[in-house]
Design a protein around this motif. Structure first.
Motif, PDB file in Angstrom:
ATOM      1  N   LYS A  46     -38.358  56.601 -40.122  1.00 59.19           N
ATOM      2  CA  LYS A  46     -38.587  57.406 -38.928  1.00 59.19           C
ATOM      3  C   LYS A  46     -40.017  57.247 -38.425  1.00 59.19           C
ATOM      4  CE  LYS A  46     -38.155  62.059 -37.018  1.00 59.19           C
ATOM      5  NZ  LYS A  46     -37.737  63.466 -37.262  1.00 59.19           N
ATOM      6  N   ALA A  47     -40.977  57.221 -39.348  1.00 60.04           N
ATOM      7  CA  ALA A  47     -42.370  57.070 -38.946  1.00 60.04           C
ATOM      8  C   ALA A  47     -42.600  55.723 -38.267  1.00 60.04           C
ATOM      9  CB  ALA A  47     -43.288  57.220 -40.151  1.00 60.04           C
ATOM     10  N   ALA A  48     -42.019  54.658 -38.822  1.00 57.11           N
ATOM     11  CA  ALA A  48     -42.166  53.340 -38.206  1.00 57.11           C
ATOM     12  C   ALA A  48     -41.544  53.325 -36.819  1.00 57.11           C
ATOM     13  CB  ALA A  48     -41.519  52.277 -39.097  1.00 57.11           C
ATOM     14  N   ARG A  49     -40.371  53.892 -36.693  1.00 59.86           N
ATOM     15  CA  ARG A  49     -39.720  53.928 -35.372  1.00 59.86           C
ATOM     16  C   ARG A  49     -40.553  54.707 -34.372  1.00 59.86           C
ATOM     17  NH1 ARG A  49     -33.414  55.140 -37.215  1.00 59.86           N
ATOM     18  NH2 ARG A  49     -32.929  52.987 -37.854  1.00 59.86           N
ATOM     19  N   GLU A  50     -41.178  55.784 -34.825  1.00 60.66           N
ATOM     20  CA  GLU A  50     -41.990  56.592 -33.920  1.00 60.66           C
ATOM     21  C   GLU A  50     -43.211  55.809 -33.447  1.00 60.66           C
ATOM     22  OE1 GLU A  50     -43.154  59.746 -31.549  1.00 60.66           O
ATOM     23  OE2 GLU A  50     -41.226  59.333 -32.531  1.00 60.66           O
ATOM     24  N   GLN A  51     -43.858  55.077 -34.365  1.00 54.69           N
ATOM     25  CA  GLN A  51     -45.029  54.287 -33.943  1.00 54.69           C
ATOM     26  C   GLN A  51     -44.618  53.182 -32.976  1.00 54.69           C
ATOM     27  OE1 GLN A  51     -47.643  56.001 -34.742  1.00 54.69           O
ATOM     28  NE2 GLN A  51     -46.125  57.123 -35.945  1.00 54.69           N
ATOM     29  N   LEU A  52     -43.494  52.552 -33.241  1.00 56.79           N
ATOM     30  CA  LEU A  52     -43.005  51.503 -32.340  1.00 56.79           C
ATOM     31  C   LEU A  52     -42.658  52.085 -30.971  1.00 56.79           C
ATOM     32  CD1 LEU A  52     -40.837  49.615 -34.956  1.00 56.79           C
ATOM     33  CD2 LEU A  52     -42.934  48.757 -33.906  1.00 56.79           C
ATOM     34  N   ARG A  53     -42.090  53.277 -30.974  1.00 54.99           N
ATOM     35  CA  ARG A  53     -41.779  53.938 -29.699  1.00 54.99           C
ATOM     36  C   ARG A  53     -43.037  54.173 -28.888  1.00 54.99           C
ATOM     37  NH1 ARG A  53     -41.991  58.744 -27.229  1.00 54.99           N
ATOM     38  NH2 ARG A  53     -43.052  59.747 -28.974  1.00 54.99           N
ATOM     39  N   ARG A  54     -44.134  54.455 -29.588  1.00 55.18           N
ATOM     40  CA  ARG A  54     -45.382  54.785 -28.908  1.00 55.18           C
ATOM     41  C   ARG A  54     -46.252  53.563 -28.638  1.00 55.18           C
ATOM     42  NH1 ARG A  54     -47.742  60.043 -31.979  1.00 55.18           N
ATOM     43  NH2 ARG A  54     -49.486  59.565 -30.576  1.00 55.18           N
ATOM     44  N   GLY A  55     -45.709  52.370 -28.886  1.00 52.06           N
ATOM     45  CA  GLY A  55     -46.404  51.163 -28.469  1.00 52.06           C
ATOM     46  C   GLY A  55     -47.121  50.394 -29.556  1.00 52.06           C
ATOM     47  N   ALA A  56     -46.861  50.697 -30.820  1.00 52.37           N
ATOM     48  CA  ALA A  56     -47.507  49.943 -31.898  1.00 52.37           C
ATOM     49  C   ALA A  56     -47.094  48.479 -31.836  1.00 52.37           C
ATOM     50  CB  ALA A  56     -47.145  50.532 -33.253  1.00 52.37           C
ATOM     51  N   THR A  57     -48.051  47.583 -32.014  1.00 55.43           N
ATOM     52  CA  THR A  57     -47.755  46.151 -32.028  1.00 55.43           C
ATOM     53  C   THR A  57     -47.519  45.644 -33.445  1.00 55.43           C
ATOM     54  OG1 THR A  57     -50.144  45.758 -31.971  1.00 55.43           O
ATOM     55  CG2 THR A  57     -48.961  45.636 -29.886  1.00 55.43           C
ATOM     56  N   GLN A  58     -47.764  46.475 -34.430  1.00 51.43           N
ATOM     57  CA  GLN A  58     -47.449  46.219 -35.831  1.00 51.43           C
ATOM     58  C   GLN A  58     -47.482  47.561 -36.550  1.00 51.43           C
ATOM     59  OE1 GLN A  58     -50.491  44.657 -34.563  1.00 51.43           O
ATOM     60  NE2 GLN A  58     -51.412  46.647 -34.955  1.00 51.43           N
ATOM     61  N   ILE A  59     -46.951  47.606 -37.743  1.00 48.78           N
ATOM     62  CA  ILE A  59     -46.940  48.828 -38.541  1.00 48.78           C
ATOM     63  C   ILE A  59     -47.909  48.664 -39.704  1.00 48.78           C
ATOM     64  CG2 ILE A  59     -45.527  50.347 -39.992  1.00 48.78           C
ATOM     65  CD1 ILE A  59     -44.858  50.501 -37.024  1.00 48.78           C
ATOM     66  N   LYS A  60     -48.630  49.734 -40.014  1.00 44.99           N
ATOM     67  CA  LYS A  60     -49.576  49.729 -41.136  1.00 44.99           C
ATOM     68  C   LYS A  60     -49.057  50.649 -42.234  1.00 44.99           C
ATOM     69  CE  LYS A  60     -53.740  49.711 -43.295  1.00 44.99           C
ATOM     70  NZ  LYS A  60     -54.884  50.387 -42.645  1.00 44.99           N
ATOM     71  N   VAL A  61     -48.980  50.123 -43.469  1.00 43.18           N
ATOM     72  CA  VAL A  61     -48.564  50.944 -44.607  1.00 43.18           C
ATOM     73  C   VAL A  61     -49.666  50.941 -45.658  1.00 43.18           C
ATOM     74  CG1 VAL A  61     -46.107  50.496 -44.221  1.00 43.18           C
ATOM     75  CG2 VAL A  61     -47.390  49.045 -45.824  1.00 43.18           C
ATOM     76  N   MET A  62     -49.760  52.039 -46.369  1.00 43.40           N
ATOM     77  CA  MET A  62     -50.739  52.191 -47.442  1.00 43.40           C
ATOM     78  C   MET A  62     -50.038  51.965 -48.777  1.00 43.40           C
ATOM     79  SD  MET A  62     -53.364  52.773 -45.680  1.00 43.40           S
ATOM     80  CE  MET A  62     -54.425  53.843 -44.696  1.00 43.40           C
ATOM     81  N   ALA A  63     -50.231  50.781 -49.369  1.00 47.89           N
ATOM     82  CA  ALA A  63     -49.538  50.439 -50.610  1.00 47.89           C
ATOM     83  C   ALA A  63     -50.394  50.647 -51.844  1.00 47.89           C
ATOM     84  CB  ALA A  63     -49.075  48.985 -50.549  1.00 47.89           C
ATOM     85  N   ALA A  64     -51.625  51.173 -51.651  1.00 44.56           N
ATOM     86  CA  ALA A  64     -52.537  51.384 -52.786  1.00 44.56           C
ATOM     87  C   ALA A  64     -53.471  52.534 -52.469  1.00 44.56           C
ATOM     88  CB  ALA A  64     -53.343  50.113 -53.054  1.00 44.56           C
ATOM     89  N   GLY A  65     -54.192  52.985 -53.498  1.00 44.27           N
ATOM     90  CA  GLY A  65     -55.232  53.980 -53.286  1.00 44.27           C
ATOM     91  C   GLY A  65     -56.347  53.416 -52.427  1.00 44.27           C
ATOM     92  N   GLY A  66     -57.233  54.306 -51.978  1.00 45.57           N
ATOM     93  CA  GLY A  66     -58.279  53.869 -51.068  1.00 45.57           C
ATOM     94  C   GLY A  66     -59.658  54.335 -51.486  1.00 45.57           C
ATOM     95  N   ALA A  67     -60.655  53.527 -51.141  1.00 46.92           N
ATOM     96  CA  ALA A  67     -62.026  53.846 -51.526  1.00 46.92           C
ATOM     97  C   ALA A  67     -62.550  55.097 -50.836  1.00 46.92           C
ATOM     98  CB  ALA A  67     -62.939  52.656 -51.222  1.00 46.92           C
ATOM     99  N   MET A  68     -62.110  55.339 -49.606  1.00 49.58           N
ATOM    100  CA  MET A  68     -62.659  56.456 -48.849  1.00 49.58           C
ATOM    101  C   MET A  68     -61.759  57.689 -48.841  1.00 49.58           C
ATOM    102  SD  MET A  68     -65.658  55.579 -47.952  1.00 49.58           S
ATOM    103  CE  MET A  68     -66.127  56.706 -46.627  1.00 49.58           C
ATOM    104  N   SER A  69     -60.624  57.641 -49.518  1.00 44.53           N
ATOM    105  CA  SER A  69     -59.755  58.816 -49.555  1.00 44.53           C
ATOM    106  C   SER A  69     -60.185  59.755 -50.683  1.00 44.53           C
ATOM    107  CB  SER A  69     -58.289  58.398 -49.704  1.00 44.53           C
ATOM    108  OG  SER A  69     -58.124  57.491 -50.764  1.00 44.53           O
ATOM    109  N   PRO A  70     -59.853  61.047 -50.564  1.00 38.73           N
ATOM    110  CA  PRO A  70     -60.433  62.048 -51.472  1.00 38.73           C
ATOM    111  C   PRO A  70     -59.685  62.291 -52.770  1.00 38.73           C
ATOM    112  CG  PRO A  70     -59.225  63.145 -49.726  1.00 38.73           C
ATOM    113  CD  PRO A  70     -59.164  61.677 -49.416  1.00 38.73           C
ATOM    114  N   ALA A  71     -58.462  61.744 -52.924  1.00 34.38           N
ATOM    115  CA  ALA A  71     -57.663  62.212 -54.053  1.00 34.38           C
ATOM    116  C   ALA A  71     -56.861  61.125 -54.742  1.00 34.38           C
ATOM    117  CB  ALA A  71     -56.719  63.332 -53.575  1.00 34.38           C
TER     118      ALA A  71
END
Length: 413
Positions: A176-201
């Motif tokens: 659903k999230a991917a479809r929503e971004q595509l509906r709003r004009g996304a030219t590609q989808i971004k997914v977070m497959a790992a932890g991140g250096a700047m995230s808090p938890a």
């Protein structure tokens, strides 16, 4: 109809990796290149607008495949610490400065609504062509869930302006999230497959989103001819993304030989973002980056160059991204200098031109200086093959042309 523009008396680095052409010219008609070659062999129309570039270097417009144009300040509170109108004006300044630095195309990896891309396309803002991802797809407690441990809620997305991460905890959520971004004009989808250096938890070594969740987003993107880009670090997170069908592997700081071979077999691209780790390591403390995040940044930085070497040795296609945040936004071209320490200057330039164009599905239209392609062209003071650091100073970028329109002209300065 506007006359032909002839950029002549230049050193042409065409973005293909071929040897430069000396004392050469590029002919532009409307949005397209119609001729390339030695100045004395090209037939220049008598009514052409001739621009003598004075021996400077003519290059394809640079492409940044991993930007966050909406990151005008460090931290997720950027949208709550100031009026949104002020934030939007700051975003427009980032966009214009990116163009002036020689970037004619950028892929935004999440945070801004596609309306900014529309504003550039309609000429309301001087800027590069923007390919928006919209909201990044993350999981509860993952990279993109910006809540501190004591928080339950963050401010919601403002449709038409911001695109805060979509928190998904099932394949149906991700679909659903991917479809929503595509509906709003996304030219590609971004997914977070790992932890991140700047995230808090979370931690960098974690895998995030299941293969099934990522695959649901990939299915929706493929259904409309688009791709998915995945934030990754560890071999396990990269492998999960590949198993789900992702072909754009972002960061990948801890890539190993086995996973690099898998990327090569599947035709996946690696988009290193070395610059962001270098700059946050150097300046992050003075900008107020918490110690927990700085520790993760430095851990990630340690793997940058080795993963690039491993990918290159395996024959993986190397793209180029900067991933810069807040006050570090002006340093996007520093990424080419850092890559050049492993790849050499020519290959670093190719990564940010031809290879990035291929990654973004634009190889038939931009990325190289060839007849029939868009006239996305920059003119640079000096020769970047002799000194790649020239590209780090936007004042050395003397002319920027996007689809034949001259958007920056400082040749006479």
């Amino acid at each position: 109809m506007a006359p032909v523009i002839a950029l002549q008396n230049g050193l042409i680095i065409d973005g293909t990796g071929a040897d430069p052409l000396v004392k050469s010219a590029v002919l532009v008609e409307g949005p397209n290149i119609i001729g390339v070659g030695p100045s004395d062999r090209l037939s220049i129309p008598s009514d052409a607008r001739v621009i003598d570039v004075g021996g400077r270097t003519i290059l394809p417009g640079l492409i940044d495949a991993h930007t966050h144009l909406g990151s005008t300040d460090l931290g997720p509170e950027v949208l709550t610490s100031q009026p949104l109108a002020v934030w939007a004006m700051k975003v427009s300044q980032v966009i214009e400065n990116t163009l002036d630095a020689g970037f004619t195309t950028v892929r935004d990896a999440g945070g801004i609504d596609g309306g900014f891309a529309q504003a550039v396309a309609e000429g309301h803002i001087r800027g590069p062509r923007i390919l928006p991802s919209g909201a990044m797809i993350s999981q509860t407690g993952g990279h993109g869930d910006w809540r501190q441990r004591y928080q339950e809620h963050l401010s919601p997305t403002i449709p038409g302006l911001t695109a805060l991460p979509a928190i998904c905890d099932s394949p149906d959520d991700a679909r659903k999230a991917a479809r929503e971004q595509l509906r709003r004009g996304a030219t590609q989808i971004k997914v977070m497959a790992a932890g991140g250096a700047m995230s808090p938890a979370d931690e960098l070594a974690t895998t995030q989103l299941t293969v099934e969740e990522i695959a649901a987003a990939v299915h929706e993107a493929r259904a409309v001819g688009k791709i998915v880009m995945a934030h990754t670090y560890s071999p396990a997170s990269i492998s999960n993304a590949l198993d789900a069908g992702v072909l754009s592997i972002e960061h990948g700081n801890f890539l190993d030989e086995k996973t690099a071979a898998k990327m090569k077999t599947l035709g996946a691209f690696l988009v290193p973002t070395i610059t962001t780790y270098e700059l946050i390591d150097t300046f992050g403390e003075s900008y107020g980056v918490p110690a927990f995040n700085l520790e993760k940044i430095r851990f990630a930085k340690n793997g940058c160059f080795e993963s690039l070497r491993i990918a290159t040795a395996a024959g993986v296609k190397i793209g180029s991204g900067s991933d810069l945040l807040g006050p570090m936004q002006p340093f996007k071209a520093m990424e080419l200098s850092l890559k050049a320490s492993v790849l050499g200057p020519m290959a670093a330039i190719v990564s940010a031109t031809r290879t990035n164009a291929e990654l973004l599905g634009l190889a038939d239209r931009t990325g190289t200086i060839e007849s029939g392609k868009w006239a996305d062209i920059i003119v640079v003071e000096g020769n970047p093959l002799d000194d790649i650091d020239l590209l780090r100073n936007k004042d050395n970028v003397r002319l920027v042309m996007k689809e034949g329109a001259i958007l920056k002209d400082a040749l006479e300065v």
